[in-house]
Design a protein around this motif. Structure first.
Motif, mmCIF file in Angstrom:
data_model
loop_
_atom_site.group_PDB
_atom_site.id
_atom_site.type_symbol
_atom_site.label_atom_id
_atom_site.label_comp_id
_atom_site.label_asym_id
_atom_site.label_seq_id
_atom_site.Cartn_x
_atom_site.Cartn_y
_atom_site.Cartn_z
ATOM 1 N N THR A 71 -58.888 9.214 -50.488
ATOM 2 C CA THR A 71 -59.465 8.191 -50.156
ATOM 3 C C THR A 71 -57.995 7.312 -49.203
ATOM 4 O O THR A 71 -56.831 7.813 -50.209
ATOM 5 C CB THR A 71 -59.764 7.189 -51.524
ATOM 6 N N VAL B 296 -58.349 11.042 -55.247
ATOM 7 C CA VAL B 296 -58.757 10.862 -56.209
ATOM 8 C C VAL B 296 -59.588 12.030 -58.129
ATOM 9 O O VAL B 296 -60.086 13.019 -56.672
ATOM 10 C CB VAL B 296 -60.618 9.729 -56.818
ATOM 11 N N SER C 54 -70.939 7.277 -67.735
ATOM 12 C CA SER C 54 -69.766 6.488 -66.285
ATOM 13 C C SER C 54 -68.656 7.157 -66.002
ATOM 14 O O SER C 54 -67.825 6.796 -66.182
ATOM 15 C CB SER C 54 -70.533 5.441 -66.017
ATOM 16 N N GLY C 55 -68.330 8.163 -64.876
ATOM 17 C CA GLY C 55 -67.408 7.771 -64.045
ATOM 18 C C GLY C 55 -66.751 9.198 -64.377
ATOM 19 O O GLY C 55 -65.832 9.930 -64.417
ATOM 20 N N LYS D 238 -70.231 13.883 -64.227
ATOM 21 C CA LYS D 238 -71.564 14.613 -64.316
ATOM 22 C C LYS D 238 -71.937 14.526 -62.814
ATOM 23 O O LYS D 238 -72.325 16.010 -62.706
ATOM 24 C CB LYS D 238 -72.439 13.820 -65.103
ATOM 25 N N GLU E 123 -79.363 12.390 -63.201
ATOM 26 C CA GLU E 123 -79.955 11.737 -64.129
ATOM 27 C C GLU E 123 -81.326 11.510 -63.906
ATOM 28 O O GLU E 123 -82.068 10.199 -62.993
ATOM 29 C CB GLU E 123 -78.820 10.506 -63.796
ATOM 30 N N HIS F 228 -76.702 10.596 -68.846
ATOM 31 C CA HIS F 228 -76.526 9.327 -70.451
ATOM 32 C C HIS F 228 -77.748 9.070 -71.475
ATOM 33 O O HIS F 228 -77.117 8.167 -71.827
ATOM 34 C CB HIS F 228 -75.115 8.930 -69.930
HETATM 35 N N1 LIG Z 1 -67.359 10.956 -53.117
HETATM 36 C C1 LIG Z 1 -65.972 10.422 -53.683
HETATM 37 N N2 LIG Z 1 -64.788 9.721 -53.255
HETATM 38 C C2 LIG Z 1 -64.170 9.253 -54.158
HETATM 39 N N3 LIG Z 1 -64.177 9.069 -55.274
HETATM 40 C C3 LIG Z 1 -65.319 10.029 -55.657
HETATM 41 C C4 LIG Z 1 -66.361 10.726 -55.402
HETATM 42 N N4 LIG Z 1 -67.010 10.758 -55.781
HETATM 43 C C5 LIG Z 1 -66.383 10.600 -56.853
HETATM 44 N N5 LIG Z 1 -65.568 10.014 -57.221
HETATM 45 C C6 LIG Z 1 -64.628 9.347 -58.004
HETATM 46 O O1 LIG Z 1 -64.994 10.216 -59.204
HETATM 47 C C7 LIG Z 1 -64.856 10.466 -60.449
HETATM 48 C C8 LIG Z 1 -66.262 10.800 -61.169
HETATM 49 O O2 LIG Z 1 -67.559 10.451 -60.223
HETATM 50 P P1 LIG Z 1 -69.274 10.975 -60.635
HETATM 51 O O3 LIG Z 1 -69.944 10.979 -59.628
HETATM 52 O O4 LIG Z 1 -68.236 12.361 -60.421
HETATM 53 O O5 LIG Z 1 -69.140 10.324 -62.270
HETATM 54 P P2 LIG Z 1 -70.432 10.127 -62.834
HETATM 55 O O6 LIG Z 1 -70.410 10.997 -64.602
HETATM 56 O O7 LIG Z 1 -71.764 10.919 -62.415
HETATM 57 O O8 LIG Z 1 -70.996 8.136 -63.196
HETATM 58 P P3 LIG Z 1 -71.860 7.971 -63.327
HETATM 59 O O9 LIG Z 1 -73.170 8.230 -64.362
HETATM 60 O O10 LIG Z 1 -71.693 6.730 -62.382
HETATM 61 O O11 LIG Z 1 -72.826 8.778 -62.215
HETATM 62 C C9 LIG Z 1 -65.416 8.637 -60.616
HETATM 63 O O12 LIG Z 1 -64.497 8.027 -60.453
HETATM 64 C C10 LIG Z 1 -65.179 8.524 -59.275
HETATM 65 O O13 LIG Z 1 -65.736 7.369 -58.713
#
Ligand SMILES: Nc1ncnc2c1ncn2[C@@H]1O[C@H](COP(=O)(O)OP(=O)(O)OP(=O)(O)O)[C@@H](O)[C@H]1O
Length: 221
Positions: free
Chosen positions: A17, A22, A44-45, A48, A168, A200
């Protein structure tokens, strides 16, 4: 017989990014059994959705490997991955409208899904199994969100996918509609179709035969 439909070995995913790299997922190794419901749980985050995209061959991991039915996928060309995905994998998104073709009626959605995988849909039989008998000529827009999600899982059945993955699937539904989806997931698992769900939702997590907990992109100890 292959005991695991999907296996991850040392999987990591990093995004570049403008603010720097990240790490979304780091060093995840897991085996998804060829039967029952597997849930990826976590706040969240926690990674998953990223892991689900890797498991569904939509996204290549930055490091590590993904095996589908005992075969590695790392060396496949983009085209070969796409063909494999089309034949073997069904992915259901959280927004019901993203899973269906809204200008086709219910029966034609099932037929189109089957056709894309080189199969023929038994529409009435599928609708019966989904608890949606007599809806073949309905417009998708005439269905509730829960019915639409049920139909999306029906499309996965119509394709005879090897594994069904869902991100989800209950998060945008009210409690009654979510119940319909939970019943459908249990139905798929009973039919021996392996299902992997990122969620979740505690009610969905309670249905898991196998559960992996994620924290900050890694498997929780
Ligand atoms: N395309 C991307 N570019 C930059 N960072 C990303 C990208 N996709 C995910 N992330 C980051 O990677 C991490 C994991 O994100 P992910 O969406 O896989 O989590 P999640 O558990 O599915 O969350 P949620 O339940 O909110 O969807 C987070 O910190 C997110 O900000």
């Amino acid at each position: 017989m292959v005991e695991h439909v999907l296996r991850l070995r040392g999987v990591g995913v990093e995004y570049r990014t403008s603010a720097g790299a990240v790490t979304a997922v780091s060093d995840v190794s897991l085996d998804v059994p060829a039967h029952g419901m597997t849930v990826l749980a976590g706040p969240s985050g926690s990674g998953k959705s990223t892991l689900l995209r890797v498991l569904s061959l939509v996204e290549r991991p930055t490091v590590g490997g993904v095996e589908l039915r005992g075969s590695g996928t790392a060396r496949l060309s983009s085209r070969a991955r796409r063909n494999l995905r089309r034949r073997e994998i069904a992915l259901v998104f959280q927004n019901p409208a993203d899973n269906l073709i809204d200008h086709l009626d219910v029966g034609d959605n099932l037929r189109a899904a089957a056709q894309a995988a080189g199969r023929v849909a038994q529409v009435e039989e599928l609708l019966e199994q989904l608890g949606l008998p007599g809806t073949a000529t309905w417009k998708v827009s005439a269905m509730s969100g829960g019915q639409q999600q049920r139909l999306a899982f029906g499309c996965a059945l119509a394709r005879q996918a090897t594994v069904v993955l869902a991100d989800e699937p209950t998060s945008q539904l009210d409690a009654v509609s979510a119940d319909l989806v939970l019943e459908t997931l249990a139905h798929l698992a009973r039919r021996g179709v392996p299902v992997v769900v990122a969620s979740h939702d505690p009610r969905l997590i309670a249905l898991a035969d196998t559960r992996f907990d994620l924290r900050n992109g890694a498997l929780a100890a």
